[in-house]
Write a protein that holds these residues in place. Structure first.
Motif, PDB file in Angstrom:
ATOM      1  N   CYS A 115     -10.650   1.885  -8.707  1.00 29.12           N
ATOM      2  CA  CYS A 115     -10.837   2.200  -7.208  1.00 29.12           C
ATOM      3  C   CYS A 115     -11.770   0.956  -6.829  1.00 29.12           C
ATOM      4  CB  CYS A 115     -11.499   3.598  -7.012  1.00 29.12           C
ATOM      5  SG  CYS A 115     -10.431   4.920  -7.056  1.00 29.12           S
TER       6      CYS A 115
ATOM      7  N   SER B 187      -9.831  -2.193  -5.808  1.00 26.47           N
ATOM      8  CA  SER B 187      -8.948  -2.222  -4.531  1.00 26.47           C
ATOM      9  C   SER B 187      -9.569  -1.706  -3.180  1.00 26.47           C
ATOM     10  CB  SER B 187      -7.620  -1.268  -4.785  1.00 26.47           C
ATOM     11  OG  SER B 187      -6.690  -0.999  -3.773  1.00 26.47           O
ATOM     12  N   ARG B 188      -9.197  -2.504  -2.134  1.00 29.25           N
ATOM     13  CA  ARG B 188      -9.646  -2.198  -0.851  1.00 29.25           C
ATOM     14  C   ARG B 188      -9.460  -1.015  -0.405  1.00 29.25           C
ATOM     15  NH1 ARG B 188      -9.912  -6.569   3.771  1.00 29.25           N
ATOM     16  NH2 ARG B 188     -11.334  -7.438   2.231  1.00 29.25           N
ATOM     17  N   SER B 189      -8.068  -0.575  -0.602  1.00 28.22           N
ATOM     18  CA  SER B 189      -7.563   0.549  -0.067  1.00 28.22           C
ATOM     19  C   SER B 189      -8.182   1.860  -0.794  1.00 28.22           C
ATOM     20  CB  SER B 189      -5.949   0.547  -0.174  1.00 28.22           C
ATOM     21  OG  SER B 189      -5.425   0.647  -1.572  1.00 28.22           O
ATOM     22  N   LEU B 190      -8.387   1.631  -1.764  1.00 23.42           N
ATOM     23  CA  LEU B 190      -9.160   2.751  -2.797  1.00 23.42           C
ATOM     24  C   LEU B 190     -10.477   2.854  -2.606  1.00 23.42           C
ATOM     25  CD1 LEU B 190      -6.896   2.308  -5.833  1.00 23.42           C
ATOM     26  CD2 LEU B 190      -6.493   3.828  -3.969  1.00 23.42           C
ATOM     27  N   SER B 191     -11.098   2.095  -2.026  1.00 24.92           N
ATOM     28  CA  SER B 191     -12.807   1.935  -1.838  1.00 24.92           C
ATOM     29  C   SER B 191     -13.317   3.355  -1.091  1.00 24.92           C
ATOM     30  CB  SER B 191     -13.097   0.655  -0.836  1.00 24.92           C
ATOM     31  OG  SER B 191     -12.605   0.760   0.457  1.00 24.92           O
TER      32      SER B 191
ATOM     33  N   TRP C 178       3.524   9.400   3.412  1.00 22.65           N
ATOM     34  CA  TRP C 178       3.212   9.199   4.774  1.00 22.65           C
ATOM     35  C   TRP C 178       4.450   9.718   5.662  1.00 22.65           C
ATOM     36  CZ3 TRP C 178       1.875   3.198   4.134  1.00 22.65           C
ATOM     37  CH2 TRP C 178       0.559   3.311   3.947  1.00 22.65           C
TER      38      TRP C 178
ATOM     39  N   LEU D 185      -4.549  10.634   2.494  1.00 23.47           N
ATOM     40  CA  LEU D 185      -3.694   9.232   2.197  1.00 23.47           C
ATOM     41  C   LEU D 185      -3.156   8.793   3.687  1.00 23.47           C
ATOM     42  CD1 LEU D 185      -1.638  10.172  -0.982  1.00 23.47           C
ATOM     43  CD2 LEU D 185      -3.877   9.118  -0.842  1.00 23.47           C
TER      44      LEU D 185
ATOM     45  N   GLU E  77       0.911  -1.333   0.013  1.00 24.41           N
ATOM     46  CA  GLU E  77      -0.027  -0.268   0.019  1.00 24.41           C
ATOM     47  C   GLU E  77       1.004   1.393   0.160  1.00 24.41           C
ATOM     48  OE1 GLU E  77      -3.612   2.050   2.485  1.00 24.41           O
ATOM     49  OE2 GLU E  77      -2.660   0.072   3.244  1.00 24.41           O
TER      50      GLU E  77
ATOM     51  N   ASP F 185      -0.733  -3.622 -10.288  1.00 23.56           N
ATOM     52  CA  ASP F 185      -1.567  -3.599  -9.151  1.00 23.56           C
ATOM     53  C   ASP F 185      -3.040  -3.605  -9.496  1.00 23.56           C
ATOM     54  OD1 ASP F 185       1.058  -3.408  -8.065  1.00 23.56           O
ATOM     55  OD2 ASP F 185       0.403  -2.153  -6.633  1.00 23.56           O
TER      56      ASP F 185
END
Length: 653
Positions: free
Chosen positions: A407, A410-414, A376, A436, A265, A503
């Motif tokens: 989107c 991908s779970r991270s973009l949900s 980050w 983010l 991620e 990805d």
């Protein structure tokens, strides 16, 4: 060279007078610093290098254009802004290039460099250093360089351009740090800088000019075509006032390898100026080889040896920490060269360790020339310098069918999906803005430095560094002292074409592998500022400093002495706070805190984020007892001065 000055020509290191070939490289390359000597000795001249370039077929050229169309038309978040601000149409230009290719054959297609030039012009037209066409082999990973560095000073009636660094082993009559460049291949130097600046994709005037100076002597061949000229003729005035000329060939060499990048991620939250990262590593190789030696020690499990006056860092390519003496006092100075790391936590831990070893009465955080990296890392660092809660910047996608498919995959973009689905009905250009960096992570360790802080920026601060500077200013952490009128103004999260390909295996994916190691990158999510400037995009605008410092010749040649003096003045004008939990004990269900304080008049104590007590305190030491602490896991002490939150300390229990 002005009329009437003496003229002393200097034989070049590889021109008409004794031409140097690939078999006889310039002598100075064998005299460079030991950590990089073998690496630099493999350099070749531009003519020799170009003889082996040019292997793309017509079909491969068409593939590159098609993939560029997908990225710019369907993924590029800044396309609406760039079309409006710069009156460009990169998508139509790509379609025209595609049409021209369809009318060519293998026998009639132009030389490969012309194709690369056209593709580069399209990507540069949007003036976005996140959005790159990266040339394939043999250009990938190479740099072109001259063995010296030129920088600009404006401490006189006109700008002047001085040589400030010289690669070890190189010499020429009267050529030393401090000489003034007057002409570049016969062009007055300031005009040469402006011509260079027009070729590079800086988002604002300050950024373009800065790139124009930088690119005089070092260029990434991955990001730009090689120089058109095989050599340059440098006209300069030595310390004795004698006007001389130096003719120097461009050399081509493999760059130092990039640091290992994040995976998973974290790879999706990068914000980095690719070219700046390339140039930063090239400058280390050419002018700071001791950093290469330090990194080699770290890689082999040894403790790095610090340079004179510095604190040894476990991340020598990332941090330089030292104590600086100024007329206003002695302060800490930490230079953050890059946010391009594989672990944000390791970055923050090393930053906290270093600032803890520096004077606690004032800190200069210097991010000049930092092209960014892991978002980050930049946002998690802010909390260490302020008692105020950090609000991470929100990021938006441009609403397109392909971005919505990505989107959804991908779970991270949900979190972005609902607003993008709603855009089908509302016609909204951008998705909702979502950070983010998780807000709890941006505040979980809290303030670690309690003295005043000054942040130094310039026009080469980009991407994650723009975001860091914006967060610093938006949260009122301290004064932003800029050596240019803006930062580089790259407010986005960037993804490479290979990331889309690997990805996001969406159905009927339009992404295809690129030939010969070619690459492309686009800004995928744009960032918005918070606080008083909430909703303002960073792209093209950047961060305007609170205070402006014009770089002097003393700065360029004597270790930024005037810049540090100005930063010291700003620090001295601010109070130094202290809030230390000197002792912490539990007894009978209560928590007893022994505090050391300075310039505070009240503390509030929280257990597990719940307020428990508030007491007025004198400077010096204070004992505070907090009942009902049997099961508490964390304690936070907030310090106030005249009702304003000015210090905060978090401790696990």
């Amino acid at each position: 060279m002005t009329r009437g000055e003496p003229y002393e020509p200097y034989p070049d290191h590889g021109g008409i007078m004794g031409r140097v070939t690939a078999e006889t490289p310039p002598e100075y390359l064998s005299q460079t610093a030991e950590p990089v000597r073998e690496h630099l000795a493999a350099a070749t001249q531009l003519e020799t290098f170009l003889a082996g370039a040019g292997t793309l077929t017509l079909e491969q050229r068409m593939l590159l254009v098609d993939q560029a169309l997908v990225l710019l038309e369907q993924n590029y978040v800044h396309l609406p802004l760039k079309v409006a601000m710069h009156a460009v149409n990169p998508v139509q230009r790509l379609r025209l290039i595609r049409r021209q290719l369809e009318q060519q054959t293998a026998a009639t297609m132009p030389p490969e460099w012309i194709f690369h030039s056209e593709m580069s012009k399209v990507f540069h037209s949007v003036r976005d250093l996140h959005t790159n066409y990266m040339l394939p082999a043999p250009f990938a990973g190479k740099i072109a360089f001259l063995p010296f560095r030129v920088e600009e000073t404006t401490d006189g009636p006109r700008p002047r351009f001085l040589v400030t660094r010289i690669t070890q082993g190189f010499s020429a009559p009267g050529f030393a740090p401090g000489v003034e460049i007057t002409h570049w291949s016969g062009i007055p130097i300031e005009q040469a800088v402006e011509l260079n600046a027009a070729r590079f994709a800086g988002s604002n005037v300050a950024a373009r000019r800065s790139r124009g100076v930088q690119s005089l002597t070092v260029r990434s061949l991955s990001a730009h075509l090689p120089p058109f000229e095989e050599w340059v003729t440098v006209s300069y005035k030595g310390a004795d006032g004698t006007a001389r000329e130096l003719r120097e060939n461009w050399q081509i060499v493999n760059n130092l390898p990039p640091m290992a990048g994040p995976v998973g991620e974290a790879a999706l939250v990068m914000g980095m100026d690719y070219e700046a990262d390339e140039i930063s590593r090239a400058n280390v190789m050419l002018f700071a080889p001791h950093v290469v030696e330090q990194q080699q020690a770290v890689d082999s499990g040894q403790a790095p040896e610090a340079a004179a006056g510095e604190i040894a860092s476990t991340m020598p390519q990332v941090f330089t920490a030292r104590t600086v003496q100024t007329p206003s006092g002695t302060f800490g100075h930490v230079r953050i060269h890059t946010f391009s790391v594989d672990s944000a936590d390791a970055f923050v831990q090393e930053f906290v360790r270093l600032i803890g070893l520096l004077p606690q009465n004032g800190l200069i955080v210097d991010v000049r020339d930092n092209g960014g990296g892991l978002v980050w890392a930049s946002e998690l660092t802010l909390q260490t310098l302020t008692p105020r809660p950090i609000t991470p910047e929100p990021f938006q996608f441009v609403n397109t069918p392909l971005n919505l498919r990505i989107c959804r995959s991908s779970r991270s973009l949900s979190p972005w999906v609902p607003s993008m689905e709603q855009a089908v009905e509302t016609g909204a250009t951008f998705s909702a803005g979502i950070p983010l960096t998780p807000e709890f992570r941006a505040n979980e360790i809290g303030q670690q430095y309690f003295g005043p802080v000054v942040l130094i920026t310039n026009a080469r601060c980009y991407s994650a560094t723009d975001i860091f500077a914006a967060g610093f200013q938006d949260h009122g952490i301290g004064t932003v002292l800029g050596t240019d009128d803006n930062t580089g103004a790259g407010g986005a999260n960037v993804w490479g074409q290979g990331l889309f390909l690997s990805d996001f295996p969406v159905a009927a994916s339009p992404y295809r592998p690129l030939p010969n190691g070619a690459g492309m990158r686009v800004s995928i999510r744009r960032s918005l500022r918070v606080g008083d400037r909430a909703g303002t995009p960073l792209e093209d605008l950047g961060v305007v400093p609170d205070e402006r410092h014009r770089m002097t010749s003393r700065d360029l040649l004597e270790g930024n002495v005037d810049l540090m003096a100005r930063a010291g003045e700003l620090l001295k004008a601010q109070p130094v706070r202290e809030l230390t939990i000197a002792d912490l004990t539990r007894a009978n269900g209560s928590l007893r805190l022994k505090l050391k304080t300075a310039n505070l008049d009240r503390v509030d104590v929280y257990l597990d984020r719940r307020p428990r007590t508030s007491v007025d305190i004198p400077d010096g030491q204070a004992d505070v007892t907090v009942p009902g602490a049997t099961s508490a896991r964390t304690v936070r002490v907030d310090g106030f001065a005249r009702g304003e939150l000015v210090a905060s300390r978090i401790r696990p229990l």
